[in-house]
Write a protein that holds these residues in place. Sequence first.
Motif, mmCIF file in Angstrom:
data_model
loop_
_atom_site.group_PDB
_atom_site.id
_atom_site.type_symbol
_atom_site.label_atom_id
_atom_site.label_comp_id
_atom_site.label_asym_id
_atom_site.label_seq_id
_atom_site.Cartn_x
_atom_site.Cartn_y
_atom_site.Cartn_z
ATOM 1 N N ILE A 92 -18.182 -11.173 -7.553
ATOM 2 C CA ILE A 92 -17.747 -10.229 -6.517
ATOM 3 C C ILE A 92 -17.841 -8.836 -7.140
ATOM 4 N N ARG A 93 -18.870 -8.094 -6.785
ATOM 5 C CA ARG A 93 -19.081 -6.787 -7.380
ATOM 6 C C ARG A 93 -18.206 -5.714 -6.746
ATOM 7 N N GLN A 94 -17.875 -5.916 -5.486
ATOM 8 C CA GLN A 94 -17.087 -4.908 -4.782
ATOM 9 C C GLN A 94 -16.303 -5.572 -3.657
ATOM 10 N N LEU A 95 -15.010 -5.308 -3.635
ATOM 11 C CA LEU A 95 -14.178 -5.776 -2.535
ATOM 12 C C LEU A 95 -13.205 -4.663 -2.182
ATOM 13 N N LYS A 96 -13.170 -4.316 -0.892
ATOM 14 C CA LYS A 96 -12.263 -3.289 -0.396
ATOM 15 C C LYS A 96 -11.406 -3.879 0.714
ATOM 16 N N PHE A 97 -10.115 -3.616 0.645
ATOM 17 C CA PHE A 97 -9.213 -4.063 1.706
ATOM 18 C C PHE A 97 -8.127 -3.025 1.910
ATOM 19 N N TRP A 98 -7.460 -3.119 3.062
ATOM 20 C CA TRP A 98 -6.430 -2.133 3.419
ATOM 21 C C TRP A 98 -5.406 -2.800 4.318
ATOM 22 N N ILE A 99 -4.144 -2.670 3.955
ATOM 23 C CA ILE A 99 -3.045 -3.246 4.730
ATOM 24 C C ILE A 99 -2.015 -2.157 4.998
ATOM 25 N N CYS A 100 -1.574 -2.049 6.249
ATOM 26 C CA CYS A 100 -0.519 -1.091 6.576
ATOM 27 C C CYS A 100 0.633 -1.814 7.279
ATOM 28 N N GLU A 101 1.804 -1.170 7.251
ATOM 29 C CA GLU A 101 3.021 -1.795 7.792
ATOM 30 C C GLU A 101 3.921 -0.716 8.400
ATOM 31 N N TRP A 102 4.793 -1.133 9.290
ATOM 32 C CA TRP A 102 5.733 -0.237 9.961
ATOM 33 C C TRP A 102 6.980 -0.043 9.117
ATOM 34 N N ASP A 103 7.393 1.200 8.922
ATOM 35 C CA ASP A 103 8.644 1.538 8.251
ATOM 36 C C ASP A 103 9.656 1.898 9.333
ATOM 37 N N SER A 104 10.569 0.990 9.624
ATOM 38 C CA SER A 104 11.513 1.205 10.719
ATOM 39 C C SER A 104 12.499 2.329 10.407
ATOM 40 N N ALA A 105 12.834 2.517 9.122
ATOM 41 C CA ALA A 105 13.785 3.566 8.759
ATOM 42 C C ALA A 105 13.203 4.960 8.985
ATOM 43 N N GLN A 106 11.903 5.119 8.692
ATOM 44 C CA GLN A 106 11.243 6.413 8.848
ATOM 45 C C GLN A 106 10.520 6.547 10.184
ATOM 46 N N GLY A 107 10.374 5.431 10.898
ATOM 47 C CA GLY A 107 9.722 5.461 12.204
ATOM 48 C C GLY A 107 8.237 5.763 12.151
ATOM 49 N N LYS A 108 7.537 5.176 11.173
ATOM 50 C CA LYS A 108 6.098 5.415 11.082
ATOM 51 C C LYS A 108 5.417 4.298 10.299
ATOM 52 N N TRP A 109 4.104 4.196 10.509
ATOM 53 C CA TRP A 109 3.297 3.250 9.757
ATOM 54 C C TRP A 109 2.944 3.855 8.399
ATOM 55 N N PHE A 110 2.846 2.979 7.390
ATOM 56 C CA PHE A 110 2.493 3.436 6.046
ATOM 57 C C PHE A 110 1.474 2.467 5.425
ATOM 58 N N GLU A 111 0.811 2.948 4.386
ATOM 59 C CA GLU A 111 -0.178 2.125 3.691
ATOM 60 C C GLU A 111 0.537 1.212 2.699
ATOM 61 N N LYS A 112 0.437 -0.087 2.952
ATOM 62 C CA LYS A 112 1.192 -1.055 2.160
ATOM 63 C C LYS A 112 0.444 -1.511 0.916
ATOM 64 N N CYS A 113 -0.844 -1.819 1.061
ATOM 65 C CA CYS A 113 -1.551 -2.422 -0.072
ATOM 66 C C CYS A 113 -3.046 -2.120 0.014
ATOM 67 N N TYR A 114 -3.619 -1.703 -1.111
ATOM 68 C CA TYR A 114 -5.070 -1.503 -1.218
ATOM 69 C C TYR A 114 -5.440 -1.372 -2.698
ATOM 70 N N PRO A 115 -6.694 -1.601 -3.061
ATOM 71 C CA PRO A 115 -7.093 -1.512 -4.464
ATOM 72 C C PRO A 115 -7.297 -0.066 -4.897
ATOM 73 N N LEU A 116 -6.760 0.264 -6.063
ATOM 74 C CA LEU A 116 -6.978 1.584 -6.647
ATOM 75 C C LEU A 116 -8.190 1.586 -7.579
ATOM 76 N N GLY A 117 -8.575 0.414 -8.046
ATOM 77 C CA GLY A 117 -9.770 0.319 -8.875
ATOM 78 C C GLY A 117 -9.462 0.151 -10.349
ATOM 79 N N ASP A 118 -10.490 0.346 -11.160
ATOM 80 C CA ASP A 118 -10.452 0.072 -12.589
ATOM 81 C C ASP A 118 -9.738 1.197 -13.325
ATOM 82 N N GLU A 119 -8.603 0.891 -13.905
ATOM 83 C CA GLU A 119 -7.835 1.906 -14.634
ATOM 84 C C GLU A 119 -8.508 2.309 -15.944
#
Length: 215
Positions: A114-141
């Motif tokens: 697997i040379r490249q895989l990109k994904f993106w997950i977002c979720e609702w923050d009920s306390a702040q009343g908005k959607w936020f980015e929950k999980c995604y790859p930052l890449g090779d440190e």
Amino acid sequence: MGDGPLGISCDWQQTIQQRPQKNIPVGYLLDIKGMGKDDGSFPKSSSLFYTPFVGDPAYSGVALEDVGAKKAVRAVGLITQLQWEGGKLDPIDFTVLISPENKADFTGITNTEIRQLKFWICEWDSAQGKWFEKCYPLGDEAGGPANEMSARLNQKGSEVMLHVGEPENVGVTDVKFCQMTFQLIPDKAHLCNIHYGHNSLDKDVYAWGYVEGKQ
């Protein structure tokens, strides 16, 4: 820097029907390259799926497109489950819904790169009343490719841990998807940091993988 684990279940229906439900994450398999396939023709197709996220994503691997008054994300598939026990050498398991048009592309895989895989997950923050980015790859440190994962498909004996089901109607819709499951392991050449948002304010970075020959 933190350690997992990750156990995320996503609501695919919101990406098709724009349901008003706000307590379940939504996830997208944006792109996947490798497995001995030609980058120009693999995967065969991608689709636009609605996203409830509003604003400019921090993750540069995703682009929001206007579809009427709504926003959409172009993706290869919809993530329904992402599981990782938290160890740098532990496998990461994905369950994804893909178009039947792509079933043949992911059938009979023998090349595990697997040379490249990109994904993106977002979720609702009920306390702040908005959607936020929950999980995604930052890449090779260690200075490798950014904003994506490099890995290998796990293999048990001769069995490559990638399976695709037959097309089925999902939920109460007349839309057909194939369920695809696959398990990733580190490729021994790259590290990967993973962004994880507990909510819109509290964020963490998890490290996965290792480089062979280095501490």
